[in-house]
Design an enzyme around this catalytic site. Structure first.
Site, mmCIF file in Angstrom:
data_model
loop_
_atom_site.group_PDB
_atom_site.id
_atom_site.type_symbol
_atom_site.label_atom_id
_atom_site.label_comp_id
_atom_site.label_asym_id
_atom_site.label_seq_id
_atom_site.Cartn_x
_atom_site.Cartn_y
_atom_site.Cartn_z
ATOM 1 N N LYS A 112 19.825 -50.372 12.844
ATOM 2 C CA LYS A 112 19.673 -48.955 12.541
ATOM 3 C C LYS A 112 18.899 -48.795 11.237
ATOM 4 O O LYS A 112 19.179 -49.460 10.232
ATOM 5 C CB LYS A 112 21.044 -48.281 12.417
ATOM 6 C CG LYS A 112 21.798 -48.163 13.734
ATOM 7 C CD LYS A 112 21.115 -47.182 14.674
ATOM 8 C CE LYS A 112 21.930 -46.942 15.921
ATOM 9 N NZ LYS A 112 21.294 -45.946 16.825
ATOM 10 N N LYS A 217 19.313 -43.180 29.192
ATOM 11 C CA LYS A 217 20.762 -43.074 29.276
ATOM 12 C C LYS A 217 21.111 -42.424 30.619
ATOM 13 O O LYS A 217 20.797 -41.246 30.830
ATOM 14 C CB LYS A 217 21.299 -42.218 28.132
ATOM 15 C CG LYS A 217 21.101 -42.814 26.734
ATOM 16 C CD LYS A 217 21.490 -41.807 25.674
ATOM 17 C CE LYS A 217 21.674 -42.463 24.316
ATOM 18 N NZ LYS A 217 20.437 -43.086 23.806
#
Length: 313
Positions: A112, A217
């Protein structure tokens, strides 16, 4: 068996999802057809997954085989590699987390970035690459945090780090910035730009001029079948698909493993499916799709996972 796991901004809010599912249930009780394509994405995922699971179980084959056949694709993979996610810590913390993930068997890491300055994030990624070596895949995910100028600085500085891709470096609607970042030495992936409820900015078009990879997703795409169909269209345009979740429970997460196995090239690249540990508790005692040595075996029973979810409400 289906599952809705609404999580804005990728899907509708929980209240809207529940209302849509109640409306669908009322239509079924009235013996009326339900237009799944008209439902918001998480609700559509729940219903379409339930139908797909029932169909695959009736046919006695795993969901991945049904999805691949329906989309006209080759036989699915029997296992898929997955990446470990490394959080936004200091350089030392990031390196320690990366080394621990590699020791656990992961050969792909997603770090991240975006919460710190660009220079510090570049230092973190360089340190991870030095620590884990060239054999480990390395990705970075900014979650749309950078302005265009910051993203350009990051891409130009990361050319020697051998990233597999930089995910969503700029805000979802900044299609011009995505296009400008292509061809500068770091592959670009999109997530928020292609996973959003209706009424958002919409996909960058043509997508192959804005991204090398699309992170899909299933919960945000409206179900497993819709996701595999989208992946096939992307492959036809030269864009790879990586499958991940909206931090789903075991039913939808296992279904996402089937999706990852079915999409073109799904067994050849790591997917973002090692997310079960992010939940405080699960819906079953034994996860039918656990991570082992950085991979998840596709559940071999009929449907999503055979009888693993029988009795789950």
């Amino acid at each position: 068996m289906g599952e809705a796991a609404p999580l804005p901004p990728w899907t509708e809010p929980a209240e809207a999802c529940l209302a849509a599912l109640r409306g669908a249930r009322a239509a079924v009780d009235r013996d009326e057809p339900v237009a799944v394509d008209d439902l918001p994405p998480a609700a559509a995922h729940a219903l379409s997954l339930a139908v797909a699971d029932a169909t695959a179980r009736r046919d006695g084959r795993p969901l991945a085989a049904s999805l691949a056949a329906e989309a006209g694709l080759d036989a699915p993979a029997t296992a898929v590699p997955v990446n470990a996610t490394v959080g936004d810590g200091s350089v030392d913390e990031t390196v320690a987390a990366a080394e621990a993930a590699v020791a656990d068997g992961f050969d792909c890491l997603k770090c991240k970035v975006g919460a710190r300055g660009v220079a510090e994030d570049v230092d973190r990624l360089r340190a991870v690459r030095d620590a884990v070596g060239d054999a480990v895949g390395l990705r970075a995910d900014a979650n749309g945090a950078w302005r265009r100028e910051e993203a350009e600085r990051a891409v130009d500085a990361l050319g020697g780090v051998a990233l597999e891709y930089l995910e969503q470096p700029v805000a979802a609607g900044d299609h011009g910035a995505l296009r400008a970042l292509r061809g500068r030495g770091v592959p670009i992936a999109v997530d928020e730009a292609v996973n959003a409820p209706s009424g958002a900015e919409g996909w960058p078009d043509p997508v192959e001029e804005h991204a090398d990879v699309a992170v899909l997703k299933p919960m945000a795409q409206g179900g497993p079948g819709a996701t595999v169909a989208a992946a096939r269209r992307l492959a036809d345009r030269g864009v790879d698909t990586v499958v991940t979740t909206t931090i789903d429970a075991a039913v939808a997460r296992a279904a996402a493993v089937h999706v990852a196995a079915a999409v073109p090239g799904g067994g050849d690249r790591a997917h973002g499916l090692a997310t079960g540990g992010l939940l405080a508790r699960g819906v079953v005692d034994d996860d039918p799709a656990p991570v082992a040595d950085g991979r998840i075996a596709v559940p071999a029973g009929p449907g999503v996972a055979g009888e693993a979810f029988d009795g789950v409400v």
